[in-house]
Write a protein that holds these residues in place. Structure first.
Motif, mmCIF file in Angstrom:
data_model
loop_
_atom_site.group_PDB
_atom_site.id
_atom_site.type_symbol
_atom_site.label_atom_id
_atom_site.label_comp_id
_atom_site.label_asym_id
_atom_site.label_seq_id
_atom_site.Cartn_x
_atom_site.Cartn_y
_atom_site.Cartn_z
ATOM 1 N N THR A 103 1.541 3.441 -5.195
ATOM 2 C CA THR A 103 1.273 2.147 -4.564
ATOM 3 C C THR A 103 1.698 2.190 -3.100
ATOM 4 O O THR A 103 2.559 2.974 -2.710
ATOM 5 C CB THR A 103 2.027 1.012 -5.274
ATOM 6 N N ASN A 104 1.057 1.339 -2.296
ATOM 7 C CA ASN A 104 1.374 1.241 -0.866
ATOM 8 C C ASN A 104 1.392 2.608 -0.202
ATOM 9 O O ASN A 104 2.283 2.924 0.591
ATOM 10 C CB ASN A 104 2.732 0.548 -0.669
ATOM 11 N N ALA A 105 0.404 3.428 -0.521
ATOM 12 C CA ALA A 105 0.439 4.832 -0.131
ATOM 13 C C ALA A 105 -0.686 5.202 0.826
ATOM 14 O O ALA A 105 -1.812 4.721 0.716
ATOM 15 C CB ALA A 105 0.352 5.716 -1.370
ATOM 16 N N HIS A 106 -0.339 6.096 1.761
ATOM 17 C CA HIS A 106 -1.353 6.767 2.562
ATOM 18 C C HIS A 106 -1.791 8.005 1.787
ATOM 19 O O HIS A 106 -0.949 8.780 1.325
ATOM 20 C CB HIS A 106 -0.784 7.182 3.922
ATOM 21 N N ARG A 107 -3.094 8.184 1.632
ATOM 22 C CA ARG A 107 -3.616 9.314 0.865
ATOM 23 C C ARG A 107 -4.140 10.382 1.817
ATOM 24 O O ARG A 107 -5.073 10.135 2.591
ATOM 25 C CB ARG A 107 -4.698 8.819 -0.104
ATOM 26 N N PRO A 108 -3.564 11.594 1.768
ATOM 27 C CA PRO A 108 -3.923 12.638 2.731
ATOM 28 C C PRO A 108 -5.407 12.949 2.811
ATOM 29 O O PRO A 108 -5.904 13.325 3.881
ATOM 30 C CB PRO A 108 -3.119 13.845 2.231
ATOM 31 N N ILE A 109 -6.157 12.787 1.721
ATOM 32 C CA ILE A 109 -7.579 13.074 1.767
ATOM 33 C C ILE A 109 -8.296 12.197 2.791
ATOM 34 O O ILE A 109 -9.310 12.603 3.374
ATOM 35 C CB ILE A 109 -8.220 12.890 0.363
ATOM 36 N N ALA A 159 -11.120 2.430 -7.835
ATOM 37 C CA ALA A 159 -10.251 2.469 -9.015
ATOM 38 C C ALA A 159 -8.860 3.041 -8.762
ATOM 39 O O ALA A 159 -8.056 3.137 -9.687
ATOM 40 C CB ALA A 159 -10.929 3.281 -10.119
ATOM 41 N N VAL A 160 -8.555 3.431 -7.516
ATOM 42 C CA VAL A 160 -7.256 4.019 -7.188
ATOM 43 C C VAL A 160 -6.488 3.076 -6.282
ATOM 44 O O VAL A 160 -7.059 2.575 -5.307
ATOM 45 C CB VAL A 160 -7.444 5.400 -6.518
ATOM 46 N N PRO A 161 -5.190 2.834 -6.596
ATOM 47 C CA PRO A 161 -4.435 3.417 -7.695
ATOM 48 C C PRO A 161 -4.889 2.866 -9.050
ATOM 49 O O PRO A 161 -5.288 1.705 -9.147
ATOM 50 C CB PRO A 161 -2.996 3.026 -7.398
ATOM 51 N N GLY A 173 -4.987 0.023 -2.042
ATOM 52 C CA GLY A 173 -5.324 1.440 -1.982
ATOM 53 C C GLY A 173 -4.985 2.108 -0.673
ATOM 54 O O GLY A 173 -5.353 3.264 -0.447
ATOM 55 N N VAL A 174 -4.277 1.409 0.198
ATOM 56 C CA VAL A 174 -3.852 1.960 1.482
ATOM 57 C C VAL A 174 -2.392 1.601 1.733
ATOM 58 O O VAL A 174 -1.842 0.688 1.097
ATOM 59 C CB VAL A 174 -4.721 1.434 2.650
ATOM 60 N N SER A 175 -1.763 2.284 2.669
ATOM 61 C CA SER A 175 -0.379 1.990 3.008
ATOM 62 C C SER A 175 -0.303 0.713 3.845
ATOM 63 O O SER A 175 -1.294 0.307 4.466
ATOM 64 C CB SER A 175 0.231 3.149 3.802
ATOM 65 N N PRO A 176 0.864 0.059 3.892
ATOM 66 C CA PRO A 176 0.999 -1.139 4.732
ATOM 67 C C PRO A 176 0.661 -0.878 6.194
ATOM 68 O O PRO A 176 0.044 -1.720 6.853
ATOM 69 C CB PRO A 176 2.467 -1.528 4.548
ATOM 70 N N GLU A 177 1.069 0.284 6.708
ATOM 71 C CA GLU A 177 0.793 0.607 8.107
ATOM 72 C C GLU A 177 -0.709 0.757 8.347
ATOM 73 O O GLU A 177 -1.254 0.245 9.337
ATOM 74 C CB GLU A 177 1.521 1.898 8.512
ATOM 75 N N ASP A 178 -1.378 1.439 7.425
ATOM 76 C CA ASP A 178 -2.825 1.595 7.559
ATOM 77 C C ASP A 178 -3.533 0.249 7.408
ATOM 78 O O ASP A 178 -4.503 -0.042 8.127
ATOM 79 C CB ASP A 178 -3.353 2.567 6.509
ATOM 80 N N PHE A 179 -3.040 -0.570 6.486
ATOM 81 C CA PHE A 179 -3.657 -1.885 6.265
ATOM 82 C C PHE A 179 -3.530 -2.749 7.513
ATOM 83 O O PHE A 179 -4.462 -3.475 7.881
ATOM 84 C CB PHE A 179 -2.988 -2.556 5.073
ATOM 85 N N ASP A 180 -2.394 -2.676 8.181
ATOM 86 C CA ASP A 180 -2.209 -3.427 9.428
ATOM 87 C C ASP A 180 -3.232 -2.996 10.475
ATOM 88 O O ASP A 180 -3.823 -3.833 11.176
ATOM 89 C CB ASP A 180 -0.798 -3.213 9.974
ATOM 90 N N ARG A 181 -3.432 -1.681 10.588
ATOM 91 C CA ARG A 181 -4.382 -1.149 11.558
ATOM 92 C C ARG A 181 -5.805 -1.578 11.219
ATOM 93 O O ARG A 181 -6.575 -1.995 12.092
ATOM 94 C CB ARG A 181 -4.271 0.382 11.584
ATOM 95 N N ILE A 182 -6.167 -1.510 9.943
ATOM 96 C CA ILE A 182 -7.512 -1.908 9.513
ATOM 97 C C ILE A 182 -7.732 -3.394 9.755
ATOM 98 O O ILE A 182 -8.787 -3.818 10.236
ATOM 99 C CB ILE A 182 -7.721 -1.550 8.035
ATOM 100 N N ALA A 183 -6.723 -4.215 9.427
ATOM 101 C CA ALA A 183 -6.832 -5.659 9.635
ATOM 102 C C ALA A 183 -6.986 -5.991 11.113
ATOM 103 O O ALA A 183 -7.757 -6.896 11.479
ATOM 104 C CB ALA A 183 -5.613 -6.369 9.053
ATOM 105 N N ALA A 184 -6.268 -5.270 11.970
ATOM 106 C CA ALA A 184 -6.383 -5.506 13.406
ATOM 107 C C ALA A 184 -7.777 -5.137 13.899
ATOM 108 O O ALA A 184 -8.372 -5.859 14.714
ATOM 109 C CB ALA A 184 -5.325 -4.689 14.152
#
Length: 271
Positions: A103-109, A159-161, A173-184
């Protein structure tokens, strides 16, 4: 599973697709490319680049896009089977590259997919590229949207997580930091997203879409197809793959209409 009494989903072979290895973010996978026009990265669903995934890819090529299909798992062109699907799931579930349960994870792929998108954007017309993820890879299309090259993300049955417990059902399905960037980026009008799911699909909880909607607002469009008992299209309760396995073209069903909306969405966003 095909809806009862209808023809099968569109399929296609690998014929005409150009295969080349692509290296990005320290990873190398084969990518398959075809078409002309604005770029779309189509991430395959489990177990890999099946004939149904290629059917969707060919539909996008016919709609006027340059399509790149990365192959991070599976045997390209091989038809899905129970054993093939299970073997792929088991391998990916223990891979740190995909982090299927985190959860709340950045996925390297997604770093690799961002590199694919950036490369495609540099050599195709349009306002950035589109990214389509499906099932296991559905959320990766959102995760890649931290990159400026991605202007449109399509999350088909993400379907992930895996939704085991409330926290995972709510997880975007994204980390909080990534979600902030996407939302911005969404707030600035730089990216929009489209989410698709079947109403009875327990592997893709509606709560996940609600989490994303709460942050992205009007920049996130949701399409929910009716798979409840007695639904007009005859979908089974187990209906899952919106853009591939459940699409019927003659006569067209609601999954076909959803696929049409995806094409229109991409044209609106990337030209």
């Amino acid at each position: 599973m095909a809806a009862s009494g209808t023809p099968s989903a569109p399929v296609a072979p690998l014929t005409g697709w150009v295969r080349a290895p692509f290296t990005g973010a320290g990873r190398t996978y084969d990518c398959y490319e075809k078409g002309s026009g604005p770029g779309v990265v189509l991430i395959p669903e489990i177990p890999g680049i099946t004939p149904q995934v290629l059917g969707l890819a060919e539909h996008l090529v016919a709609a006027g896009f340059t399509v790149v299909v990365p192959s991070p798992f599976g045997d390209p062109g091989r038809a899905a089977s129970g054993g093939y699907i299970l073997g792929t799931v088991l391998r990916l579930c223990v891979s740190s590259e995909f982090r299927a349960f985190a959860t709340n994870a950045h996925r390297p792929i997604t770093d690799y997919l961002r590199a694919v998108a950036s490369d495609l954007a540099s050599r195709t017309p349009g306002k950035g590229v589109g990214m389509i993820g499906q099932c296991f890879t559905g959320g990766f299309a959102l995760g890649a949207a931290i990159d400026d090259s991605v202007a449109a993300s399509v999350l088909s049955q993400p379907a992930v997580p895996f939704p085991l417990g409330r926290a995972r059902r709510l997880d975007p399905g994204v980390s909080p930091e990534d979600f902030d960037r996407i939302a911005a980026r969404a707030s600035a009008g730089e990216v929009c997203a489209l989410g698709l799911r079947f109403s009875e699909d327990g592997s893709v909880p509606r709560a996940r879409f609600d989490t994303i909607k709460a942050r992205l607002g009007e920049a996130f469009e949701i399409i929910q197809l009716d798979s409840s008992p007695g639904n007009p299209d005859g979908y089974p309760k187990s209906a899952h793959s919106v853009l591939t396995n459940e699409v019927r073209e003659n006569p067209a069903n609601s999954a076909s209409a959803a696929r049409d909306r995806v094409v229109a969405f991409l044209k609106e966003r990337i030209g």
